[in-house]
Design a protein around this motif. Structure first.
Motif, PDB file in Angstrom:
ATOM      1  N   GLY A  98      55.243  50.659   7.751  1.00  0.00           N
ATOM      2  CA  GLY A  98      55.145  51.497   9.127  1.00  0.00           C
ATOM      3  C   GLY A  98      55.886  52.318   9.716  1.00  0.00           C
ATOM      4  O   GLY A  98      57.083  52.529   9.025  1.00  0.00           O
ATOM      5  N   SER A  99      55.842  52.574  10.619  1.00  0.00           N
ATOM      6  CA  SER A  99      56.375  53.366  11.941  1.00  0.00           C
ATOM      7  C   SER A  99      57.912  52.942  12.631  1.00  0.00           C
ATOM      8  O   SER A  99      57.523  51.619  12.478  1.00  0.00           O
ATOM      9  CB  SER A  99      55.413  54.057  12.112  1.00  0.00           C
ATOM     10  OG  SER A  99      55.138  53.654  13.209  1.00  0.00           O
ATOM     11  N   GLY A 100      58.748  53.871  12.858  1.00  0.00           N
ATOM     12  CA  GLY A 100      60.402  53.256  13.395  1.00  0.00           C
ATOM     13  C   GLY A 100      60.450  52.108  12.706  1.00  0.00           C
ATOM     14  O   GLY A 100      60.379  51.729  11.890  1.00  0.00           O
ATOM     15  N   LYS A 101      61.040  51.303  13.804  1.00  0.00           N
ATOM     16  CA  LYS A 101      61.483  49.785  13.093  1.00  0.00           C
ATOM     17  C   LYS A 101      60.183  48.307  12.923  1.00  0.00           C
ATOM     18  O   LYS A 101      60.263  47.475  12.790  1.00  0.00           O
ATOM     19  CB  LYS A 101      62.219  49.208  14.010  1.00  0.00           C
ATOM     20  CG  LYS A 101      63.001  49.787  14.655  1.00  0.00           C
ATOM     21  CD  LYS A 101      63.841  49.689  16.218  1.00  0.00           C
ATOM     22  CE  LYS A 101      65.200  50.210  16.339  1.00  0.00           C
ATOM     23  NZ  LYS A 101      65.331  51.840  16.768  1.00  0.00           N
ATOM     24  N   SER A 102      59.324  49.306  12.262  1.00  0.00           N
ATOM     25  CA  SER A 102      58.001  48.539  11.698  1.00  0.00           C
ATOM     26  C   SER A 102      58.330  47.512  10.970  1.00  0.00           C
ATOM     27  O   SER A 102      58.556  47.314   9.824  1.00  0.00           O
ATOM     28  CB  SER A 102      56.908  49.123  11.558  1.00  0.00           C
ATOM     29  OG  SER A 102      56.093  49.673  12.650  1.00  0.00           O
ATOM     30  N   GLY A 103      57.767  46.274  10.975  1.00  0.00           N
ATOM     31  CA  GLY A 103      58.392  44.639  10.417  1.00  0.00           C
ATOM     32  C   GLY A 103      59.451  44.034   9.827  1.00  0.00           C
ATOM     33  O   GLY A 103      59.804  43.069   9.370  1.00  0.00           O
ATOM     34  N   ILE A 104      61.023  44.991  10.979  1.00  0.00           N
ATOM     35  CA  ILE A 104      62.193  43.967  10.902  1.00  0.00           C
ATOM     36  C   ILE A 104      62.439  42.789  11.676  1.00  0.00           C
ATOM     37  O   ILE A 104      61.560  42.816  12.796  1.00  0.00           O
ATOM     38  CB  ILE A 104      63.012  44.864  11.457  1.00  0.00           C
ATOM     39  CG1 ILE A 104      63.217  46.851  10.213  1.00  0.00           C
ATOM     40  CG2 ILE A 104      64.495  44.611  11.555  1.00  0.00           C
ATOM     41  CD1 ILE A 104      63.522  47.222  11.373  1.00  0.00           C
ATOM     42  N   ILE A 105      62.370  41.986  11.059  1.00  0.00           N
ATOM     43  CA  ILE A 105      62.962  40.773  11.852  1.00  0.00           C
ATOM     44  C   ILE A 105      64.397  40.301  11.084  1.00  0.00           C
ATOM     45  O   ILE A 105      64.595  40.160  10.548  1.00  0.00           O
ATOM     46  CB  ILE A 105      62.399  39.072  11.044  1.00  0.00           C
ATOM     47  CG1 ILE A 105      60.419  40.149  11.215  1.00  0.00           C
ATOM     48  CG2 ILE A 105      62.846  37.974  11.563  1.00  0.00           C
ATOM     49  CD1 ILE A 105      59.733  38.220  10.581  1.00  0.00           C
ATOM     50  N   SER A 106      65.348  40.513  12.657  1.00  0.00           N
ATOM     51  CA  SER A 106      66.889  40.351  12.281  1.00  0.00           C
ATOM     52  C   SER A 106      67.049  39.899  13.398  1.00  0.00           C
ATOM     53  O   SER A 106      67.000  39.450  14.622  1.00  0.00           O
ATOM     54  CB  SER A 106      67.585  41.695  12.559  1.00  0.00           C
ATOM     55  OG  SER A 106      67.270  42.605  13.672  1.00  0.00           O
ATOM     56  N   ILE A 107      68.015  38.879  13.203  1.00  0.00           N
ATOM     57  CA  ILE A 107      69.355  38.187  14.032  1.00  0.00           C
ATOM     58  C   ILE A 107      70.844  38.992  14.230  1.00  0.00           C
ATOM     59  O   ILE A 107      70.850  39.882  13.237  1.00  0.00           O
ATOM     60  CB  ILE A 107      68.688  37.172  13.676  1.00  0.00           C
ATOM     61  CG1 ILE A 107      69.900  36.103  14.972  1.00  0.00           C
ATOM     62  CG2 ILE A 107      70.367  37.134  12.477  1.00  0.00           C
ATOM     63  CD1 ILE A 107      69.516  34.256  15.600  1.00  0.00           C
ATOM     64  N   ASP A 108      71.125  39.036  14.761  1.00  0.00           N
ATOM     65  CA  ASP A 108      72.933  39.887  15.327  1.00  0.00           C
ATOM     66  C   ASP A 108      73.780  38.375  14.405  1.00  0.00           C
ATOM     67  O   ASP A 108      74.252  37.663  14.686  1.00  0.00           O
ATOM     68  CB  ASP A 108      73.022  39.162  16.856  1.00  0.00           C
ATOM     69  CG  ASP A 108      74.424  39.495  16.594  1.00  0.00           C
ATOM     70  OD1 ASP A 108      74.746  40.959  16.867  1.00  0.00           O
ATOM     71  OD2 ASP A 108      74.931  39.360  18.154  1.00  0.00           O
ATOM     72  N   ARG A 109      73.943  39.434  12.962  1.00  0.00           N
ATOM     73  CA  ARG A 109      74.467  39.230  12.497  1.00  0.00           C
ATOM     74  C   ARG A 109      76.434  39.298  12.402  1.00  0.00           C
ATOM     75  O   ARG A 109      76.807  40.022  12.402  1.00  0.00           O
ATOM     76  CB  ARG A 109      74.227  39.828  10.895  1.00  0.00           C
ATOM     77  CG  ARG A 109      75.174  39.574   9.862  1.00  0.00           C
ATOM     78  CD  ARG A 109      74.920  38.100   9.745  1.00  0.00           C
ATOM     79  NE  ARG A 109      75.849  37.373   7.772  1.00  0.00           N
ATOM     80  CZ  ARG A 109      74.903  36.828   6.990  1.00  0.00           C
ATOM     81  NH1 ARG A 109      74.463  36.099   7.200  1.00  0.00           N
ATOM     82  NH2 ARG A 109      75.995  36.889   6.273  1.00  0.00           N
ATOM     83  N   GLY A 134      60.626  44.162  14.997  1.00  0.00           N
ATOM     84  CA  GLY A 134      59.821  45.481  14.380  1.00  0.00           C
ATOM     85  C   GLY A 134      58.426  45.556  14.644  1.00  0.00           C
ATOM     86  O   GLY A 134      57.951  45.298  13.863  1.00  0.00           O
ATOM     87  N   LEU A 135      57.925  45.294  16.323  1.00  0.00           N
ATOM     88  CA  LEU A 135      56.031  44.908  15.980  1.00  0.00           C
ATOM     89  C   LEU A 135      55.589  46.214  15.034  1.00  0.00           C
ATOM     90  O   LEU A 135      55.909  47.423  15.065  1.00  0.00           O
ATOM     91  CB  LEU A 135      55.520  45.049  17.520  1.00  0.00           C
ATOM     92  CG  LEU A 135      56.119  43.745  18.036  1.00  0.00           C
ATOM     93  CD1 LEU A 135      55.616  43.630  19.353  1.00  0.00           C
ATOM     94  CD2 LEU A 135      55.613  42.159  17.064  1.00  0.00           C
ATOM     95  N   PRO A 136      54.468  46.170  13.946  1.00  0.00           N
ATOM     96  CA  PRO A 136      53.980  47.359  12.882  1.00  0.00           C
ATOM     97  C   PRO A 136      53.538  48.222  13.669  1.00  0.00           C
ATOM     98  O   PRO A 136      52.324  47.242  14.556  1.00  0.00           O
ATOM     99  CB  PRO A 136      53.865  46.655  11.882  1.00  0.00           C
ATOM    100  CG  PRO A 136      53.435  45.003  12.747  1.00  0.00           C
ATOM    101  CD  PRO A 136      54.527  44.619  14.187  1.00  0.00           C
ATOM    102  N   ALA A 137      53.543  49.494  12.811  1.00  0.00           N
ATOM    103  CA  ALA A 137      52.531  50.002  13.791  1.00  0.00           C
ATOM    104  C   ALA A 137      51.970  51.549  12.288  1.00  0.00           C
ATOM    105  O   ALA A 137      53.279  51.456  11.262  1.00  0.00           O
ATOM    106  CB  ALA A 137      52.743  50.663  14.931  1.00  0.00           C
TER     107      ALA A 137
END
Length: 571
Positions: A98-109, A134-137
């Motif tokens: 999707g657009s922008g940060k859509s779909g990303i799941i991340s933690i402070d690595r 990143g909530l998808p859109a």
């Protein structure tokens, strides 16, 4: 608290609506074995991603109490779980869609070091992970089905594989905890052993490259092997007996030819204030916590620092007891960097001649003959380094390759030959007897006064435009503080952008202690105490998942580099 089914129904209801409708899910949800807390939902797919917490009750997570009850092991466990959560996110998350940060799941690595972070917490009651989604859109329309997939398919797999004790590799976990505990034990023993640092035999000091901090694993890699005269044996709680080179208190020189490992050794000592992960190669390279790397820093601002132990009698009667400049030279910046570190309580200075101002380090006999002392304001470091130890108990480890005059002031001389250290102290002392130096000492009998300063709160303004507080990290070595930028490129023991982020907020937090009476040292100590007592969350009004712990030295360094800083001298 709402149910997981409530979240599913809401996502179906807002599917296809404008992105701001995601605000409707900003709640706490019960998923059975854990709860999900949506602390802050992003308002746009291109904005900073949504801040999420997952909390697993300890009766479900089932971590043994001995794995988190002691501070060193607790920090290491949190670090280990953060790494596993990050690995699981890469494995189970479908990533950007999707657009922008859509779909990303991340933690402070984390990197090679084990730092106390706010990405993970472990208590008797629960295990909590703080991360980003990143909530998808598509465009700016909510992609509700993809969001449902993230919450109900991907996230449960991530949680199950990283936050449940039964799912983890027990051998790797306990090696991680034991290594950190042993390193802390060793570091805490240094002062008792009259050492400032220890480098274990077998350590791998070279890094893969200048931008890759992992250990070098190609070509000929030389494991560290201590000279016999400096080798000592220590017994660690978990690993048992190890041997290595102890660097005693006092003045130690690291000498040798170019490309033989002098700066590599110093770099390892510089980062010995941190614990390292198993396999890093520097697991048992430790220095005392109050160790500060010093370098020249042309162009930095200096605010009322007493650099008179090093620089006095400037032209036109410029004051060096409260020295200020908007554009420091190499020598004045290095003098100020030393004094500022001493002001906060540094006990060991690490200096590499390659990053030092030449005229600050030494004036040889011929230059003394050409330019007499009454025309030279600078008292070089060579004439102050012993006084610093004698008067204040501050040790120095110095990489030097261009001046044998430093042999006269050294307690120990370590020579690096093809990445192997040799004790050349006796040879160096023999040379000082055979070839007497002709240079004259340019210092008095004592180092001089270290003057404390009192920061004035009116000089700290975090406002920008309509925002009362606008503070952000702009990379590892830069902080935007209101309309001003704090440059930290010369603060070499700063290693993680999450430290930089926390320091930016800590500067603003510190202003609560700026009452016109407390010194900078007292202020940063008060901030440190609050963090020790209440955790890094004390720096923010809401839960933050991307802070990492810093030292008082890095906080004070950032404050000193704020170009609006105003101080007054403590009477």
């Amino acid at each position: 608290m709402r149910s997981a089914e409530d979240l599913k129904r809401t996502l179906k209801r807002i599917d296809g609506k404008g992105y701001k409708a995601y605000k409707d899910i900003e709640e706490t949800y019960d998923f059975g074995n854990y709860i999900i807390i949506l602390d802050h939902v992003q308002g746009d797919p291109f904005a900073a991603p949504t801040r999420v917490r997952v909390r697993v009750p300890q009766n479900v997570a089932r971590f043994p109490e001995k794995s988190y009850s002691q501070k060193s092991r607790n920090i290491a466990l949190r670090d280990f779980l953060t790494r596993r959560f990050s690995d699981a996110s890469c494995k189970f998350s479908k990533g950007n869609r999707g657009s922008g940060k859509s779909g990303i799941i991340s933690i402070d690595r984390p990197g090679q070091e084990i730092l106390e972070r706010t990405s993970m917490f472990v208590t008797k009651q629960w295990v909590e992970a703080r991360f980003f989604m990143g909530l998808p859109a598509y465009g700016r329309k909510i992609a509700g089905r993809e969001a449902e997939d993230m919450f109900f398919t991907e996230l449960p797999k991530i949680v199950q594989s990283s936050l449940f004790y039964q799912s983890l590799d027990k051998e790797l976990l306990h090696e991680h905890l034991n290594t950190a505990e042993d390193a802390d034990f060793l570091r805490n023993r240094l002062d008792h052993l009259d050492l400032v640092a220890f480098v274990a035999d077998g350590s791998i000091l070279p890094r893969a490259s200048g931008i890759d901090p992992r250990p070098l694993n190609r070509g000929k890699v030389i494991p560290f092997n201590s000279p016999k005269s400096l080798r000592m044996e220590v017994v660690l709680p978990n690993r048992g007996k190890i041997t290595g080179m102890g660097i005693p208190k006092g003045v130690t020189l690291i000498v040798g030819g170019g490309y033989h490992g002098k700066s590599t050794l110093l770099k390892a000592l510089e980062l010995g204030i941190y614990n390292h992960i198993p396999g890093d190669g520097r697991e048992f390279v430790v220095t005392i916590p109050d160790t500060v790397k010093i370098r020249a820093e042309d162009g930095r601002r200096i605010e009322k620092v007493n650099i008179s132990p090093f620089i006095a009698n400037l032209p036109f009667n410029q004051d060096t007891e409260t020295f200020s400049t908007e554009d420091a030279s190499g020598s004045t910046s290095q003098a100020a960097n030393i004094i500022e570190a001493l002001e906060i309580g540094a006990k060991v200075l690490l200096i590499d001649e390659d990053t030092s101002a030449t005229n600050f380090m030494i004036r040889d006999h011929r230059m003394q003959e050409l330019v007499s002392k009454d025309k030279e304001p600078i008292t070089p470091f060579i004439d102050k380094v012993r006084q610093l130890y004698q008067d204040y108990g501050v040790s120095t480890v110095l990489v030097i390759g261009g001046s044998g005059d430093y042999f006269d002031v050294a307690d120990w001389v370590i020579c690096m030959v093809e990445y192997t250290p040799y004790d050349f102290t006796e040879q160096a002392k023999a040379i000082t007897k055979k070839y007497k130096t002709e240079r004259k000492k340019e210092a008095g009998e004592h180092f001089g006064e270290i003057t404390e300063r009192i920061p004035l709160s009116h000089s700290f303004d975090p406002r920008k435009g309509k925002k009362e507080v606008k503070i952000s990290s702009k990379g590892l070595y830069s902080i935007a503080f209101g309309t001003h930028k704090i440059e930290l490129g010369a603060v070499e023991q700063l290693i993680d952008i999450s430290q930089t982020r926390a320091i930016g907020d800590a500067i603003y937090y510190a202003t609560k202690y700026m009452d016109g009476r407390k010194t900078l040292r007292e202020i940063v100590s008060a901030v440190e105490k609050d963090i020790n007592d209440k955790g890094l969350d004390v720096l923010s009004t809401r839960p933050v998942g991307d802070y990492a712990l810093f030292r008082p030295f890095e906080l004070s360094a950032a404050i000193n580099r704020l170009r609006t800083l105003s101080v007054r001298k403590k009477e």
